[in-house]
Design a protein around this motif. Structure first.
Motif, PDB file in Angstrom:
ATOM      1  N   GLY A 272       0.835  -1.196   0.000  1.00 15.73           N
ATOM      2  CA  GLY A 272       0.000   0.000   0.000  1.00 15.73           C
ATOM      3  C   GLY A 272       0.865   1.239   0.000  1.00 15.73           C
ATOM      4  O   GLY A 272       1.986   1.224   0.517  1.00 15.73           O
ATOM      5  N   ILE A 273       0.359   2.322  -0.590  1.00 12.89           N
ATOM      6  CA  ILE A 273       1.105   3.577  -0.705  1.00 12.89           C
ATOM      7  C   ILE A 273       0.173   4.734  -0.368  1.00 12.89           C
ATOM      8  O   ILE A 273      -0.969   4.772  -0.834  1.00 12.89           O
ATOM      9  N   GLY A 274       0.679   5.675   0.429  1.00 13.25           N
ATOM     10  CA  GLY A 274      -0.038   6.924   0.707  1.00 13.25           C
ATOM     11  C   GLY A 274       0.817   8.096   0.266  1.00 13.25           C
ATOM     12  O   GLY A 274       2.046   8.038   0.330  1.00 13.25           O
ATOM     13  N   LEU A 275       0.190   9.175  -0.165  1.00 15.05           N
ATOM     14  CA  LEU A 275       0.940  10.324  -0.700  1.00 15.05           C
ATOM     15  C   LEU A 275       0.150  11.599  -0.471  1.00 15.05           C
ATOM     16  O   LEU A 275      -1.070  11.631  -0.655  1.00 15.05           O
ATOM     17  N   CYS A 276       0.854  12.664  -0.067  1.00 18.07           N
ATOM     18  CA  CYS A 276       0.225  13.984   0.044  1.00 18.07           C
ATOM     19  C   CYS A 276       1.320  15.041  -0.085  1.00 18.07           C
ATOM     20  O   CYS A 276       2.293  15.038   0.677  1.00 18.07           O
ATOM     21  N   GLY A 277       1.177  15.935  -1.058  1.00 18.08           N
ATOM     22  CA  GLY A 277       2.139  17.011  -1.248  1.00 18.08           C
ATOM     23  C   GLY A 277       1.554  18.039  -2.193  1.00 18.08           C
ATOM     24  O   GLY A 277       0.443  17.867  -2.717  1.00 18.08           O
ATOM     25  N   PRO A 278       2.248  19.119  -2.440  1.00 24.27           N
ATOM     26  CA  PRO A 278       1.728  20.157  -3.347  1.00 24.27           C
ATOM     27  C   PRO A 278       1.554  19.628  -4.769  1.00 24.27           C
ATOM     28  O   PRO A 278       2.533  19.241  -5.414  1.00 24.27           O
ATOM     29  N   GLY A 279       0.299  19.576  -5.241  1.00 28.80           N
ATOM     30  CA  GLY A 279       0.018  19.032  -6.563  1.00 28.80           C
ATOM     31  C   GLY A 279      -0.011  17.519  -6.614  1.00 28.80           C
ATOM     32  O   GLY A 279      -0.136  16.940  -7.690  1.00 28.80           O
TER      33      GLY A 279
ATOM     34  N   ARG B 194      -5.392   0.972   0.879  1.00 23.90           N
ATOM     35  CA  ARG B 194      -5.046   0.337  -0.394  1.00 23.90           C
ATOM     36  C   ARG B 194      -4.519  -1.085  -0.189  1.00 23.90           C
ATOM     37  O   ARG B 194      -4.596  -1.913  -1.075  1.00 23.90           O
ATOM     38  N   SER B 195      -3.973  -1.363   0.991  1.00 22.81           N
ATOM     39  CA  SER B 195      -3.447  -2.706   1.251  1.00 22.81           C
ATOM     40  C   SER B 195      -4.547  -3.682   1.662  1.00 22.81           C
ATOM     41  O   SER B 195      -4.338  -4.886   1.653  1.00 22.81           O
ATOM     42  N   GLU B 196      -5.711  -3.141   2.077  1.00 23.12           N
ATOM     43  CA  GLU B 196      -6.843  -3.935   2.568  1.00 23.12           C
ATOM     44  C   GLU B 196      -6.480  -4.726   3.823  1.00 23.12           C
ATOM     45  O   GLU B 196      -7.072  -5.765   4.102  1.00 23.12           O
ATOM     46  N   ARG B 197      -5.491  -4.256   4.575  1.00 24.71           N
ATOM     47  CA  ARG B 197      -5.138  -4.878   5.854  1.00 24.71           C
ATOM     48  C   ARG B 197      -5.841  -4.150   6.994  1.00 24.71           C
ATOM     49  O   ARG B 197      -6.373  -3.051   6.822  1.00 24.71           O
ATOM     50  N   GLN B 198      -5.814  -4.764   8.183  1.00 27.06           N
ATOM     51  CA  GLN B 198      -6.407  -4.163   9.364  1.00 27.06           C
ATOM     52  C   GLN B 198      -5.354  -3.302  10.060  1.00 27.06           C
ATOM     53  O   GLN B 198      -4.304  -3.815  10.494  1.00 27.06           O
ATOM     54  N   ALA B 199      -5.612  -2.019  10.202  1.00 26.02           N
ATOM     55  CA  ALA B 199      -4.621  -1.097  10.750  1.00 26.02           C
ATOM     56  C   ALA B 199      -4.207  -1.464  12.175  1.00 26.02           C
ATOM     57  O   ALA B 199      -3.045  -1.294  12.556  1.00 26.02           O
ATOM     58  N   GLU B 200      -5.146  -1.974  12.974  1.00 27.60           N
ATOM     59  CA  GLU B 200      -4.824  -2.266  14.376  1.00 27.60           C
ATOM     60  C   GLU B 200      -3.825  -3.416  14.526  1.00 27.60           C
ATOM     61  O   GLU B 200      -3.235  -3.588  15.583  1.00 27.60           O
TER      62      GLU B 200
END
Length: 262
Positions: free
Chosen positions: A7-14, A69-75
């Motif tokens: 899984g991948i997360g992303l946040c930045g300008p544009g 996106r990974s469909e895993r359980q965060a806990e």
């Protein structure tokens, strides 16, 4: 070490998220920097949501995206949080209060100032009792966090969430430590390939390879201007979908080299 990216997360300008940012990083869409809007995480109860700083909002946003996106359980996921300097805005607020006549720092402001505050909010939001490490390594914080998360996933033989984030400091601290923009990313690393795995990372250390840069001048400026954005060459390789070698700078002249393969 060989790991798999689930899984991948992303946040930045544009680069609002991975779906929007991946074509840009792959070179199939133009990059246009744009302001970042951070919102409180819906995972937290309202009382905790009101206490969130911008740093916490950013960390939880990219972490949540990678886990979804990974469909895993965060806990069930151990985590590694990495940032070059933590919450500069809260530190500035505290320093200004201590320099005033009143000198009274609220408990909420104090607990938001500690380096593991985003990790703490993440544990509350996801009800996780798994281990969590918060580290910093100046401009090498992303590479150090990636190495720590990969080592943990390999030694514990279980998936690990890596979250990297840095935000610009207020003017007083910016003069000493300039960070030019908001940037955060998260990788869900697994020691075993799953049907959901997006790519393979093979990590090794050396001292000879040159650090990988971004060919687009605007993305290279983003990479240089924010320590967490040193992740951009790795993210670009993941978005490209073809085998690629990426080298990240580490402390004391060391290099972390990644062989990225679909």
């Amino acid at each position: 070490m060989k790991l798999f990216v689930d899984g991948i997360g992303l946040c930045g300008p544009g680069l609002a998220d991975w779906v929007q940012g991946a074509p840009i990083l792959a070179g199939s869409a133009m990059y246009h920097p744009a302001p970042v809007t951070l919102v409180p995480s819906e995972l937290l109860p309202p009382a905790e949501r009101r206490r969130m700083t911008e740093t916490v909002k950013l960390a939880l946003a990219v972490g949540s995206e990678a886990v979804a996106r990974s469909e895993r359980q965060a806990e069930a996921l151990p985590s590694v949080f990495t940032s070059s300097g933590g919450d500069g805005a809260t530190i500035t607020d505290i320093l200004e209060i201590l320099a005033s006549e009143e000198r009274g720092v609220s408990p909420t402001r104090f607990h938001n100032s500690v380096h593991n505050a985003p990790s703490g909010y993440w544990s509350i939001a996801t009800h996780s009792r798994e281990s969590s490490t918060s580290l910093c390594a100046h401009d090498f914080s992303f590479a150090a966090g990636l190495l720590e998360a990969a080592s943990l996933a390999t030694s514990e033989t279980k998936p690990v969430l890596l979250v990297a984030y840095d935000l610009p400091y207020p003017a007083a601290l910016h003069a000493a430590r300039p960070i030019q923009s908001i940037f955060g990313t998260a990788l869900l690393l697994s020691p075993a390939r799953e049907s959901r795995s997006l790519a393979t990372l093979t990590l090794s250390l050396d001292r000879e390879a040159a650090e990988t840069t971004m060919p687009d001048p605007a993305l290279e400026a983003l990479r240089i201007g924010n320590p967490a954005a040193r992740a951009l060459p790795v993210l670009a390789a993941l978005a490209g979908g073809a085998p690629r070698r990426v080298t990240l700078a580490l402390m004391a002249g060391n290099r972390l080299t990644l062989e990225v393969a679909p």
